[in-house]
Write a protein that holds these residues in place. Structure first.
Motif, PDB file in Angstrom:
ATOM      1  N   PHE A  45       0.857  -1.193   0.000  1.00  0.00           N
ATOM      2  CA  PHE A  45       0.000   0.000   0.000  1.00  0.00           C
ATOM      3  C   PHE A  45       0.888   1.237   0.000  1.00  0.00           C
ATOM      4  CE2 PHE A  45      -1.975   3.503   2.304  1.00  0.00           C
ATOM      5  CZ  PHE A  45      -3.143   3.666   1.580  1.00  0.00           C
ATOM      6  N   GLU A  46       0.446   2.274  -0.733  1.00  0.00           N
ATOM      7  CA  GLU A  46       1.170   3.538  -0.708  1.00  0.00           C
ATOM      8  C   GLU A  46       0.220   4.689  -0.990  1.00  0.00           C
ATOM      9  OE1 GLU A  46       4.118   3.854  -3.814  1.00  0.00           O
ATOM     10  OE2 GLU A  46       2.937   2.577  -5.150  1.00  0.00           O
ATOM     11  N   THR A  47       0.606   5.868  -0.562  1.00  0.00           N
ATOM     12  CA  THR A  47      -0.124   7.100  -0.823  1.00  0.00           C
ATOM     13  C   THR A  47       0.713   7.947  -1.764  1.00  0.00           C
ATOM     14  OG1 THR A  47      -1.111   7.027   1.382  1.00  0.00           O
ATOM     15  CG2 THR A  47      -1.182   9.129   0.224  1.00  0.00           C
ATOM     16  N   VAL A  48       0.154   8.308  -2.933  1.00  0.00           N
ATOM     17  CA  VAL A  48       0.918   9.041  -3.940  1.00  0.00           C
ATOM     18  C   VAL A  48       0.060  10.161  -4.523  1.00  0.00           C
ATOM     19  CG1 VAL A  48       2.377   7.076  -4.569  1.00  0.00           C
ATOM     20  CG2 VAL A  48       0.217   7.425  -5.749  1.00  0.00           C
ATOM     21  N   PRO A  49       0.682  11.191  -5.080  1.00  0.00           N
ATOM     22  CA  PRO A  49      -0.073  12.271  -5.714  1.00  0.00           C
ATOM     23  C   PRO A  49      -0.722  11.798  -7.007  1.00  0.00           C
ATOM     24  CG  PRO A  49       2.274  12.598  -6.041  1.00  0.00           C
ATOM     25  CD  PRO A  49       2.128  11.453  -5.087  1.00  0.00           C
ATOM     26  N   GLY A  50      -1.918  12.334  -7.299  1.00  0.00           N
ATOM     27  CA  GLY A  50      -2.613  11.958  -8.525  1.00  0.00           C
ATOM     28  C   GLY A  50      -3.652  12.993  -8.915  1.00  0.00           C
ATOM     29  N   GLY A  51      -4.688  12.538  -9.602  1.00  0.00           N
ATOM     30  CA  GLY A  51      -5.684  13.424 -10.199  1.00  0.00           C
ATOM     31  C   GLY A  51      -5.367  13.588 -11.671  1.00  0.00           C
ATOM     32  N   LYS A  52      -6.365  13.389 -12.526  1.00  0.00           N
ATOM     33  CA  LYS A  52      -6.106  13.437 -13.963  1.00  0.00           C
ATOM     34  C   LYS A  52      -5.517  14.776 -14.396  1.00  0.00           C
ATOM     35  CE  LYS A  52      -8.765  11.299 -16.866  1.00  0.00           C
ATOM     36  NZ  LYS A  52      -7.882  10.152 -17.132  1.00  0.00           N
ATOM     37  N   THR A 257      -0.883   0.216 -15.003  1.00  0.00           N
ATOM     38  CA  THR A 257      -1.366   1.104 -16.066  1.00  0.00           C
ATOM     39  C   THR A 257      -1.892   2.435 -15.547  1.00  0.00           C
ATOM     40  OG1 THR A 257      -3.544   0.042 -15.989  1.00  0.00           O
ATOM     41  CG2 THR A 257      -1.950  -0.823 -17.586  1.00  0.00           C
ATOM     42  N   THR A 258      -1.860   2.656 -14.215  1.00  0.00           N
ATOM     43  CA  THR A 258      -2.317   3.921 -13.652  1.00  0.00           C
ATOM     44  C   THR A 258      -1.532   5.071 -14.272  1.00  0.00           C
ATOM     45  OG1 THR A 258      -2.762   2.800 -11.561  1.00  0.00           O
ATOM     46  CG2 THR A 258      -2.710   5.198 -11.518  1.00  0.00           C
ATOM     47  N   ALA A 259      -2.238   6.097 -14.730  1.00  0.00           N
ATOM     48  CA  ALA A 259      -1.665   7.326 -15.303  1.00  0.00           C
ATOM     49  C   ALA A 259      -1.109   7.163 -16.713  1.00  0.00           C
ATOM     50  CB  ALA A 259      -0.596   7.932 -14.393  1.00  0.00           C
ATOM     51  N   ALA A 260      -1.245   5.975 -17.315  1.00  0.00           N
ATOM     52  CA  ALA A 260      -0.752   5.816 -18.686  1.00  0.00           C
ATOM     53  C   ALA A 260      -1.534   6.719 -19.641  1.00  0.00           C
ATOM     54  CB  ALA A 260      -0.855   4.367 -19.118  1.00  0.00           C
ATOM     55  N   GLY A 261      -2.867   6.736 -19.479  1.00  0.00           N
ATOM     56  CA  GLY A 261      -3.675   7.610 -20.331  1.00  0.00           C
ATOM     57  C   GLY A 261      -3.378   9.073 -20.088  1.00  0.00           C
ATOM     58  N   ASP A 262      -3.162   9.442 -18.820  1.00  0.00           N
ATOM     59  CA  ASP A 262      -2.842  10.834 -18.510  1.00  0.00           C
ATOM     60  C   ASP A 262      -1.482  11.217 -19.077  1.00  0.00           C
ATOM     61  OD1 ASP A 262      -5.216  11.100 -17.123  1.00  0.00           O
ATOM     62  OD2 ASP A 262      -4.323  10.596 -15.192  1.00  0.00           O
ATOM     63  N   CYS A 292       5.695   4.706 -18.882  1.00  0.00           N
ATOM     64  CA  CYS A 292       4.878   4.866 -17.678  1.00  0.00           C
ATOM     65  C   CYS A 292       4.397   3.522 -17.140  1.00  0.00           C
ATOM     66  CB  CYS A 292       3.687   5.778 -17.994  1.00  0.00           C
ATOM     67  SG  CYS A 292       2.445   5.905 -16.686  1.00  0.00           S
ATOM     68  N   VAL A 293       3.888   2.649 -18.001  1.00  0.00           N
ATOM     69  CA  VAL A 293       3.281   1.404 -17.524  1.00  0.00           C
ATOM     70  C   VAL A 293       4.305   0.419 -16.990  1.00  0.00           C
ATOM     71  CG1 VAL A 293       1.317   1.641 -19.095  1.00  0.00           C
ATOM     72  CG2 VAL A 293       3.293   0.261 -19.797  1.00  0.00           C
ATOM     73  N   GLN A 294       5.579   0.702 -17.171  1.00  0.00           N
ATOM     74  CA  GLN A 294       6.621  -0.183 -16.646  1.00  0.00           C
ATOM     75  C   GLN A 294       7.042   0.200 -15.231  1.00  0.00           C
ATOM     76  OE1 GLN A 294       9.723  -1.353 -19.711  1.00  0.00           O
ATOM     77  NE2 GLN A 294       8.674   0.268 -20.853  1.00  0.00           N
ATOM     78  N   HIS A 295       6.341   1.194 -14.653  1.00  0.00           N
ATOM     79  CA  HIS A 295       6.650   1.649 -13.302  1.00  0.00           C
ATOM     80  C   HIS A 295       5.363   1.766 -12.490  1.00  0.00           C
ATOM     81  CE1 HIS A 295      10.002   2.971 -15.855  1.00  0.00           C
ATOM     82  NE2 HIS A 295      10.752   2.793 -14.780  1.00  0.00           N
ATOM     83  N   HIS A 296       5.493   1.723 -11.172  1.00  0.00           N
ATOM     84  CA  HIS A 296       4.338   1.803 -10.292  1.00  0.00           C
ATOM     85  C   HIS A 296       3.970   3.246  -9.977  1.00  0.00           C
ATOM     86  CE1 HIS A 296       3.855  -2.446  -9.504  1.00  0.00           C
ATOM     87  NE2 HIS A 296       5.154  -2.566  -9.242  1.00  0.00           N
ATOM     88  N   ALA A 298       1.087   6.740  -9.933  1.00  0.00           N
ATOM     89  CA  ALA A 298       0.587   7.689 -10.935  1.00  0.00           C
ATOM     90  C   ALA A 298       1.707   8.650 -11.322  1.00  0.00           C
ATOM     91  CB  ALA A 298      -0.631   8.427 -10.396  1.00  0.00           C
ATOM     92  N   GLN A 299       1.838   9.754 -10.604  1.00  0.00           N
ATOM     93  CA  GLN A 299       2.863  10.726 -10.959  1.00  0.00           C
ATOM     94  C   GLN A 299       4.289  10.190 -10.886  1.00  0.00           C
ATOM     95  OE1 GLN A 299       1.946  14.366  -8.826  1.00  0.00           O
ATOM     96  NE2 GLN A 299      -0.163  14.305  -9.551  1.00  0.00           N
TER      97      GLN A 299
END
Length: 315
Positions: A45-52, A257-262, A292-296, A298-299
């Motif tokens: 589990f982790e807390t990271v910055p995000g938002g589209k 895949t988180t943030a790949a589209g962004d 992007c998708v090769q790393h964990h 979002a930002q």
């Protein structure tokens, strides 16, 4: 009226204005995504910055664009930290308001070992971003080349941003996520680049299941270009000067895949602002998304320009 071509010479940094969401992501990693009613255990589990909006602003900034953002954070520790992180990327944050009544938005994200994700967003302060807030920032619209919006802020606010950008002759990019219903028809002529994923394209096109058919319908409805992102299958694009073309994705092993589209949207905007052709802009965006998708996260997973394996063919 289409946007003016008022960008800098190709290859020079352009100016991107992002109107959108600022979130804190709570990310749980699991062996697989849970089914309805099922509980699964998380091994990390982790807390990271995000938002589209914030993700796309950072993606554009890491490509070298001069980026400003209009958004709304809560007056809490999460909000203050998110704004500091954006500023540390060189993003102009003077257009980010602070809500006294809404907490900073959050997203609860589950990521499987296969790299698939499931996301629930609580809008919080993003819902407090009003059309008046956008209209008060007209000078920031005048100073940019490309305006980027998503659907994690109120619809009236998004429309105000697109309409202001169109009135001032700016290039507009709309990433219609999360899509829950077709866009109002009067929005479509305001959009130069509509960038949905495959499921969003189907929703926007009244349930058409095929990406190509959905893209054609959305283009005929008035969007100047439609770029449907297809995950590991690449992208499909149709537009004023594009009859319809599929661009395969780079073959990589996705871990998240988180943030790949962004990443795709932010890099696309940065390249368009720099005066690149659409083909070159999409090629850069696809390469960045593949990194992007090769790393964990979002930002944390959004690459910088010098980390991209760019070939001469897409410069």
């Amino acid at each position: 009226m289409h946007a003016k071509t008022n960008v800098t010479a190709a290859g020079q940094p352009g100016r991107v204005l992002v109107i959108g969401s600022i979130n804190t992501d709570f990310v749980a990693r699991t062996r697989r995504l849970p089914q309805a009613g099922e509980t699964v255990l998380s091994h990390a589990f982790e807390t990271v910055p995000g938002g589209k909006g914030a993700n796309q602003a950072i993606a554009a900034a890491r490509m070298g664009a001069r980026v400003a953002m209009i958004g709304c954070a809560g007056r809490d520790a999460f909000g203050a930290q998110r704004v500091r992180e954006l500023a540390a990327e060189g993003i102009d944050c003077a257009g980010i308001e602070v809500s006294e009544t809404h907490p900073t938005g959050i997203a609860m994200i589950t990521v499987s070992e296969a790299g698939e994700n499931s996301i629930v967003v609580a809008s919080g302060s993003n819902a407090a971003l009003s059309p008046a807030s956008v209209l008060a920032q007209t000078d920031r619209f005048r100073a940019c080349d490309v305006v980027v919006c998503q659907l994690e802020t109120p619809p009236d606010t998004v429309h105000a941003a697109l309409a202001t950008a169109r009135r001032l002759g700016k290039i507009t990019v709309l990433n219609p996520g999360p899509a829950t219903q077709p866009l109002p028809l009067h929005w479509m002529p305001l959009i130069d680049y509509l960038v949905p994923n495959e499921s969003e394209a189907s929703i926007l096109a009244d349930g058409l299941p095929n990406a190509e058919d959905a893209a054609l319908a959305l283009h005929r409805a008035g969007a100047r270009h439609v770029i449907v992102t297809l995950g590991a299958r690449g992208v499909y694009v149709i537009g004023d000067a594009v009859e319809g073309a599929h661009h395969p994705a780079l073959p990589v092993r996705a871990v998240d895949t988180t943030a790949a589209g962004d990443t795709f949207v932010g890099v696309l905007a940065a390249q368009l602002a720099a005066g690149c052709t659409l083909d070159a802009a999409m090629a850069h965006a696809q390469i960045a998304a593949s990194v992007c998708v090769q790393h964990h996260g979002a930002q944390p997973s959004i690459p910088r320009r010098d980390a991209l394996p760019i070939s001469a063919s897409v410069r």
